[in-house]
Design a protein around this motif. Structure first.
Motif, short mmCIF file in Angstrom:
data_model
loop_
_atom_site.label_atom_id
_atom_site.label_comp_id
_atom_site.label_asym_id
_atom_site.label_seq_id
_atom_site.Cartn_x
_atom_site.Cartn_y
_atom_site.Cartn_z
N PRO A 61 -44.70 -12.53 -12.10
CA PRO A 61 -45.60 -12.26 -13.22
C PRO A 61 -45.56 -10.80 -13.69
CG PRO A 61 -46.69 -13.67 -11.66
CD PRO A 61 -45.39 -13.23 -11.01
N THR A 62 -45.27 -9.89 -12.78
CA THR A 62 -45.19 -8.47 -13.15
C THR A 62 -43.82 -7.87 -12.83
OG1 THR A 62 -46.07 -7.83 -10.98
CG2 THR A 62 -47.67 -8.12 -12.78
N GLY A 63 -42.83 -8.72 -12.57
CA GLY A 63 -41.50 -8.23 -12.21
C GLY A 63 -40.86 -7.35 -13.27
N ASP A 64 -41.25 -7.54 -14.53
CA ASP A 64 -40.68 -6.74 -15.61
C ASP A 64 -41.32 -5.35 -15.71
OD1 ASP A 64 -43.05 -8.00 -16.37
OD2 ASP A 64 -42.48 -8.11 -18.49
N ARG A 65 -42.41 -5.12 -14.99
CA ARG A 65 -43.10 -3.83 -15.05
C ARG A 65 -42.90 -3.01 -13.79
NH1 ARG A 65 -47.26 -7.30 -17.68
NH2 ARG A 65 -48.04 -7.67 -15.60
N ARG A 66 -42.08 -3.47 -12.89
CA ARG A 66 -41.86 -2.76 -11.63
C ARG A 66 -40.88 -1.59 -11.86
NH1 ARG A 66 -43.83 -5.83 -7.02
NH2 ARG A 66 -44.60 -7.79 -7.85
N PRO A 67 -41.12 -0.48 -11.19
CA PRO A 67 -40.20 0.66 -11.34
C PRO A 67 -38.77 0.25 -10.97
CG PRO A 67 -42.16 1.30 -10.10
CD PRO A 67 -42.22 -0.20 -10.27
N GLY A 68 -37.83 0.63 -11.80
CA GLY A 68 -36.43 0.35 -11.52
C GLY A 68 -35.99 -1.06 -11.87
N ALA A 69 -36.84 -1.86 -12.50
CA ALA A 69 -36.44 -3.22 -12.88
C ALA A 69 -35.25 -3.16 -13.83
CB ALA A 69 -37.60 -3.95 -13.55
N THR A 70 -34.24 -3.96 -13.53
CA THR A 70 -33.05 -4.01 -14.38
C THR A 70 -33.34 -4.83 -15.63
OG1 THR A 70 -32.18 -6.03 -13.39
CG2 THR A 70 -31.60 -3.93 -12.30
N PRO A 71 -32.51 -4.73 -16.65
CA PRO A 71 -32.70 -5.57 -17.83
C PRO A 71 -32.72 -7.07 -17.47
CG PRO A 71 -31.21 -3.79 -18.38
CD PRO A 71 -31.45 -3.71 -16.89
N ALA A 72 -31.88 -7.48 -16.54
CA ALA A 72 -31.85 -8.90 -16.14
C ALA A 72 -33.15 -9.28 -15.44
CB ALA A 72 -30.65 -9.18 -15.25
N GLU A 73 -33.68 -8.41 -14.60
CA GLU A 73 -34.96 -8.69 -13.92
C GLU A 73 -36.11 -8.76 -14.93
OE1 GLU A 73 -34.19 -6.76 -9.52
OE2 GLU A 73 -34.78 -5.43 -11.17
N ILE A 74 -36.08 -7.88 -15.91
CA ILE A 74 -37.10 -7.91 -16.96
C ILE A 74 -37.05 -9.23 -17.71
CG2 ILE A 74 -37.77 -6.86 -19.17
CD1 ILE A 74 -36.85 -4.15 -17.89
N GLU A 75 -35.85 -9.66 -18.08
CA GLU A 75 -35.70 -10.92 -18.80
C GLU A 75 -36.08 -12.10 -17.91
OE1 GLU A 75 -35.19 -13.75 -21.62
OE2 GLU A 75 -35.38 -11.59 -21.87
N PHE A 76 -35.72 -12.07 -16.63
CA PHE A 76 -36.07 -13.15 -15.70
C PHE A 76 -37.58 -13.29 -15.62
CE2 PHE A 76 -36.75 -15.43 -11.81
CZ PHE A 76 -35.64 -16.25 -11.67
N ALA A 77 -38.29 -12.16 -15.47
CA ALA A 77 -39.76 -12.20 -15.37
C ALA A 77 -40.37 -12.79 -16.64
CB ALA A 77 -40.30 -10.80 -15.11
N ARG A 78 -39.90 -12.37 -17.78
CA ARG A 78 -40.44 -12.89 -19.05
C ARG A 78 -40.16 -14.38 -19.18
NH1 ARG A 78 -38.57 -7.68 -22.63
NH2 ARG A 78 -40.23 -6.31 -21.86
N ASN A 79 -38.94 -14.78 -18.85
CA ASN A 79 -38.59 -16.20 -18.92
C ASN A 79 -39.45 -17.01 -17.95
OD1 ASN A 79 -36.62 -18.41 -19.80
ND2 ASN A 79 -36.44 -18.46 -17.58
N TRP A 80 -39.64 -16.48 -16.74
CA TRP A 80 -40.44 -17.19 -15.74
C TRP A 80 -41.87 -17.39 -16.24
CZ3 TRP A 80 -44.83 -16.49 -12.84
CH2 TRP A 80 -45.02 -17.41 -11.81
N ARG A 81 -42.47 -16.35 -16.79
CA ARG A 81 -43.85 -16.47 -17.30
C ARG A 81 -43.94 -17.48 -18.44
NH1 ARG A 81 -44.05 -10.69 -16.99
NH2 ARG A 81 -43.67 -10.65 -19.22
N ASP A 82 -42.95 -17.46 -19.34
CA ASP A 82 -43.01 -18.29 -20.54
C ASP A 82 -42.67 -19.76 -20.30
OD1 ASP A 82 -43.66 -16.00 -21.91
OD2 ASP A 82 -41.66 -15.70 -22.77
N THR A 83 -41.87 -20.06 -19.30
CA THR A 83 -41.43 -21.44 -19.07
C THR A 83 -42.56 -22.24 -18.42
OG1 THR A 83 -39.15 -20.69 -18.79
CG2 THR A 83 -39.68 -22.89 -17.95
#
Length: 187
Positions: A61-83
């Motif tokens: 749920p907050t994986g996209d806001r963690r320090p050092g999150a990669t672009p893929a991790e940011i997208e994964f977190a957003r996709n996870w929340r939205d699906t």
């Protein structure tokens, strides 16, 4: 009719978690993480058992806001929340992030969901996946094998009452000796 996918990171001796539910042995390379992201983007509904739900909902749920999150991790977190997600549990009371809880018969609910129109679903978690496998509901298996032996833990496959024939549809090697084998259930 929807298709049901089951895929996990697996040790070379067939376990998805080491004893004590330890998942630390399966650090994905950037290429493997990107593959998982692409797979998850194609899924229209995630089906989780309680333990995997607790693991995923404690981080993504907050994986996209963690320090050092990669672009893929940011997208994964957003996709996870939205699906949309379904959690099969008799003990989980509250859920969020586009999720609902089913406390009744998981096989009946998965069967009902498969009969609907819509995109593919992914089942995750050993117990719920085992029930789906025993009932012949899984259409595709993605086995991402890591070069490690755990010697025990939670197995990827469950004991089945009868043989299930599979057709190999993809193989791929990732950095670190990780190998994907993807199979479709022969109907």
């Amino acid at each position: 009719m929807r298709r049901l996918h089951y895929g996990m990171n697996v040790s070379a001796d067939g376990y998805i978690a080491a004893p004590g539910d330890d998942l630390g042995w399966s650090e994905p390379s950037d290429a493997l993480f990107q593959w998982w992201l692409d797979e998850e983007r194609a899924i229209s509904l995630f089906l989780y058992g309680r333990r995997l739900w607790e693991t995923m909902s404690s981080y993504w749920p907050t994986g996209d806001r963690r320090p050092g999150a990669t672009p893929a991790e940011i997208e994964f977190a957003r996709n996870w929340r939205d699906t949309p997600k379904v959690v099969f549990s008799s003990t989980v009371a509250e859920v969020d992030w586009n999720t609902r809880v089913v406390t009744g018969d998981a096989v009946a609910e998965i069967t009902r969901l498969k009969a609907e129109d819509g995109g593919p679903m992914r089942v995750g978690g050993a117990a719920i996946a085992a029930a789906a496998m025993r009932s012949g509901l899984v259409d595709e298996f993605a086995i991402v094998t890591h070069p490690v032996l755990l010697g025990g833990g939670t197995p990827f496959f469950t004991r089945l009452d009868s043989r299930v024939r599979l057709d190999l549809v993809e193989t791929r090697t990732f950095p670190g000796g990780v190998v994907l084998t993807r199979y479709e259930t022969r109907r």
